[in-house]
Scaffold this active site. Structure first.
Site, PDB file in Angstrom:
ATOM      1  N   ASP A   1     -10.474   3.848  -4.787  1.00 45.46           N
ATOM      2  CA  ASP A   1      -9.188   4.145  -4.152  1.00 45.46           C
ATOM      3  C   ASP A   1      -8.665   5.508  -4.621  1.00 45.46           C
ATOM      4  O   ASP A   1      -8.250   6.335  -3.815  1.00 45.46           O
ATOM      5  CB  ASP A   1      -8.199   3.014  -4.490  1.00 45.46           C
ATOM      6  CG  ASP A   1      -6.830   3.230  -3.911  1.00 45.46           C
ATOM      7  OD1 ASP A   1      -6.610   2.897  -2.738  1.00 45.46           O
ATOM      8  OD2 ASP A   1      -5.956   3.761  -4.639  1.00 45.46           O
TER       9      ASP A   1
ATOM     10  N   LYS B   1      -8.144   9.038  -2.328  1.00 48.39           N
ATOM     11  CA  LYS B   1      -6.886   9.790  -2.331  1.00 48.39           C
ATOM     12  C   LYS B   1      -7.118  11.227  -2.795  1.00 48.39           C
ATOM     13  O   LYS B   1      -6.553  12.167  -2.245  1.00 48.39           O
ATOM     14  CB  LYS B   1      -5.860   9.083  -3.230  1.00 48.39           C
ATOM     15  CG  LYS B   1      -5.413   7.742  -2.641  1.00 48.39           C
ATOM     16  CD  LYS B   1      -4.673   6.901  -3.664  1.00 48.39           C
ATOM     17  CE  LYS B   1      -4.140   5.618  -3.046  1.00 48.39           C
ATOM     18  NZ  LYS B   1      -3.652   4.656  -4.053  1.00 48.39           N
TER      19      LYS B   1
ATOM     20  N   GLY C   1       3.011  -0.660  -3.298  1.00 46.95           N
ATOM     21  CA  GLY C   1       4.076  -1.620  -2.967  1.00 46.95           C
ATOM     22  C   GLY C   1       4.609  -1.345  -1.569  1.00 46.95           C
ATOM     23  O   GLY C   1       4.542  -0.214  -1.065  1.00 46.95           O
TER      24      GLY C   1
ATOM     25  N   VAL D   1       2.593  -3.485   3.669  1.00 51.48           N
ATOM     26  CA  VAL D   1       3.166  -2.184   4.054  1.00 51.48           C
ATOM     27  C   VAL D   1       3.873  -2.281   5.409  1.00 51.48           C
ATOM     28  O   VAL D   1       4.951  -1.701   5.597  1.00 51.48           O
ATOM     29  CB  VAL D   1       2.068  -1.091   4.068  1.00 51.48           C
ATOM     30  CG1 VAL D   1       2.664   0.257   4.449  1.00 51.48           C
ATOM     31  CG2 VAL D   1       1.391  -0.993   2.710  1.00 51.48           C
TER      32      VAL D   1
ATOM     33  N   GLU E   1       0.872  10.758   4.973  1.00 52.70           N
ATOM     34  CA  GLU E   1       1.451  10.967   3.643  1.00 52.70           C
ATOM     35  C   GLU E   1       1.316   9.726   2.762  1.00 52.70           C
ATOM     36  O   GLU E   1       1.082   9.811   1.560  1.00 52.70           O
ATOM     37  CB  GLU E   1       2.939  11.341   3.786  1.00 52.70           C
ATOM     38  CG  GLU E   1       3.617  11.736   2.507  1.00 52.70           C
ATOM     39  CD  GLU E   1       3.055  13.001   1.888  1.00 52.70           C
ATOM     40  OE1 GLU E   1       3.241  14.072   2.459  1.00 52.70           O
ATOM     41  OE2 GLU E   1       2.393  12.921   0.830  1.00 52.70           O
TER      42      GLU E   1
ATOM     43  N   LYS F   1      -6.298   5.246   3.517  1.00 57.19           N
ATOM     44  CA  LYS F   1      -7.013   6.319   2.784  1.00 57.19           C
ATOM     45  C   LYS F   1      -8.517   6.240   2.959  1.00 57.19           C
ATOM     46  O   LYS F   1      -9.195   7.254   3.001  1.00 57.19           O
ATOM     47  CB  LYS F   1      -6.656   6.298   1.309  1.00 57.19           C
ATOM     48  CG  LYS F   1      -6.849   4.945   0.657  1.00 57.19           C
ATOM     49  CD  LYS F   1      -5.550   4.367   0.197  1.00 57.19           C
ATOM     50  CE  LYS F   1      -5.668   2.892  -0.004  1.00 57.19           C
ATOM     51  NZ  LYS F   1      -4.510   2.305  -0.625  1.00 57.19           N
TER      52      LYS F   1
ATOM     53  N   GLU G   1      -5.557  -3.589  -3.548  1.00 48.45           N
ATOM     54  CA  GLU G   1      -6.214  -3.698  -2.257  1.00 48.45           C
ATOM     55  C   GLU G   1      -6.664  -5.151  -2.072  1.00 48.45           C
ATOM     56  O   GLU G   1      -6.823  -5.883  -3.055  1.00 48.45           O
ATOM     57  CB  GLU G   1      -7.448  -2.789  -2.222  1.00 48.45           C
ATOM     58  CG  GLU G   1      -7.153  -1.314  -2.415  1.00 48.45           C
ATOM     59  CD  GLU G   1      -6.220  -0.759  -1.345  1.00 48.45           C
ATOM     60  OE1 GLU G   1      -6.579  -0.814  -0.170  1.00 48.45           O
ATOM     61  OE2 GLU G   1      -5.123  -0.306  -1.700  1.00 48.45           O
TER      62      GLU G   1
ATOM     63  N   ILE H   1       5.225   9.530  -3.243  1.00 50.84           N
ATOM     64  CA  ILE H   1       5.268  10.945  -3.680  1.00 50.84           C
ATOM     65  C   ILE H   1       4.827  11.826  -2.502  1.00 50.84           C
ATOM     66  O   ILE H   1       3.715  11.676  -2.013  1.00 50.84           O
ATOM     67  CB  ILE H   1       4.323  11.206  -4.877  1.00 50.84           C
ATOM     68  CG1 ILE H   1       4.615  10.267  -6.030  1.00 50.84           C
ATOM     69  CG2 ILE H   1       4.397  12.657  -5.313  1.00 50.84           C
ATOM     70  CD1 ILE H   1       3.641  10.390  -7.200  1.00 50.84           C
TER      71      ILE H   1
END
Ligand code: HSE
Length: 407
Positions: free
Chosen positions: A195, A199, A297, A17, A123, A99, A184, A130
């Protein structure tokens, strides 16, 4: 017009990321933010940019008064919590994608923002590209939200897609998802449903204003799925998707859970495949809405981080409007669910105390039954479930009193 503050970023983490964000920042026009320093852990790893950009000491960033935004993209949730809270206490705004950290310390992080007058945006932590959190905050601030459900984990969706569409073996599909950078570092977080649950808890905070303890929410993943389950679903015209759900059971009470679910071809989620995520909201006035986008991704997640960085530059903060309104105050697991239970041993089936049995099949290799169970029963079995040779799928059957749903 809002004045945009010139952003000087201290970045923690340069994995999938972090690099994705770097690319996205470099290609975005009309928005300038400088990454001043990047803090990483591994001294030996080869980096694709000069080593002069990096530090191995977090204090080089945290104690630098010229850095006014911390972007936290590391794997270790405990260390992330240390970094994020230290930064907030020093009056720095923070953007994070973590998260696990947000879900496990949600209330504390909300209070710290208030206390130190800083902003924490996340976000990218739920649904990656999204923009669901900001939509819930801004668009749904006065909406009576009946329910929210969807696909929030790209890895499991990729695995289920490969198994369903191509007959790929579970382990091979998971390996692919890991190679593509969706999973992960510890993929049990993905396949066991953790996960998706983290979220869901974050989303619940913004959808209903309740900061749930993730330990109170039932989750079940896809690690016990077999080719028999895929074949059963296909024969009935379904796909199996891992679907977190949160919804109202009455005016001031919600329930939530994460379970695999049968999805028929007339449903929005049916065509949400591979690493895509999808979110369906059902509300009193807006009615039904469907959001879809890449859920994992480097670049999709980096795009959400960039959006938070940009929002930060004009002083955006979450107001936690549903929490302020305080209309939802209770959480319940007293909720009926119809499930498909594939099992081997009769004694395992008995644990579920299924009612209203509508289908039953038994062969030497596989047995399954479809019946009704209370969510509280599933929750009480959560430890045992890890070792049982069973697989559970929510059929999605509606009962009187359930939040409304059509597609
Ligand atoms: N492992 C996560 C997923 C990454 O597969 O969805 C994005 O949060």
């Amino acid at each position: 017009m809002t004045t945009r503050e010139k952003l000087r970023i201290g970045l923690f983490g340069y994995g999938c990321v972090g690099q994705g964000l770097h690319d996205v920042l470099n290609s975005s026009r009309g928005f300038k933010a400088d990454i001043i320093r990047i803090c990483v852990k591994d001294r030996k790893k080869r980096r694709r940019i000069p080593m002069s950009n990096f530090t191995f000491d977090k204090n080089d960033i945290l104690n630098d008064p010229s850095i006014n935004l911390i972007v936290e993209l590391i794997d270790d949730a405990d260390e992330a919590f240390n970094i994020v809270t230290t930064a907030m206490k020093k009056g720095k705004n923070v953007v994070t994608a973590n998260k696990v950290m947000v879900a496990n310390h949600f209330r504390e992080l909300v209070d710290l923002q208030e206390k130190h007058g800083v902003s924490l945006l996340y976000e990218a932590s739920a649904g990656a590209s999204i923009p669901i959190i900001r939509n819930l905050e801004e668009y749904y601030d006065n909406e009576l939200l009946h329910s929210l459900r969807g696909i929030l984990n790209g890895t499991t969706n990729y695995v289920l897609t490969r198994m369903h569409n191509d007959g790929t073996d579970y382990s091979a599909a998971l390996k692919e998802a890991q190679e593509k950078g969706f999973a992960e570092s510890d993929p049990t977080l993905d396949v066991e449903g953790w996960d998706a649950k983290y979220k869901l808890c974050i989303i619940t905070g913004h959808a209903y204003g309740l900061f749930l303890d993730p330990g109170e929410v039932f989750h079940y993943g896809i690690n016990r799925i077999s080719t028999f389950d895929i074949r059963y679903a296909k024969e009935k015209g379904y796909k199996i998707k891992l679907v977190p759900f949160v919804g109202k059971t009455n005016e001031n009470t919600i329930t939530s859970f994460v379970l695999p679910r049968f999805i028929s071809s007339d449903k929005y989620l049916y065509n949400v495949d591979n690493e895509y995520n999808g979110v369906i909201t059902e509300a009193a006035f807006a009615d039904k809405q469907f959001f879809s986008g890449k859920g994992a991704g480097g670049h999709p997640t980096g795009s959400a981080v960039l959006s938070d960085i940009s929002a930060n530059s004009y002083g955006y903060r979450y107001e936690y409007k549903k929490y302020q309104q305080g209309t939802v105050s209770n959480y319940t697991r007293d909720h009926k669910l119809e499930i498909y239970l594939r099992y081997r041993n009769e004694k395992d089936r008995k644990l579920f105390a299924l009612k209203e049995i509508s289908e039953y099949f038994s062969s030497r290799q596989y047995k399954y039954v479809i019946g009704v169970v209370n969510l509280e029963t599933l929750y009480s079995l959560r430890e045992q479930l890890k070792d049982l040779d069973v697989f559970i799928v929510n059929t999605g059957r509606k009962f009187p009193g359930h939040p409304i749903s059509s597609r």
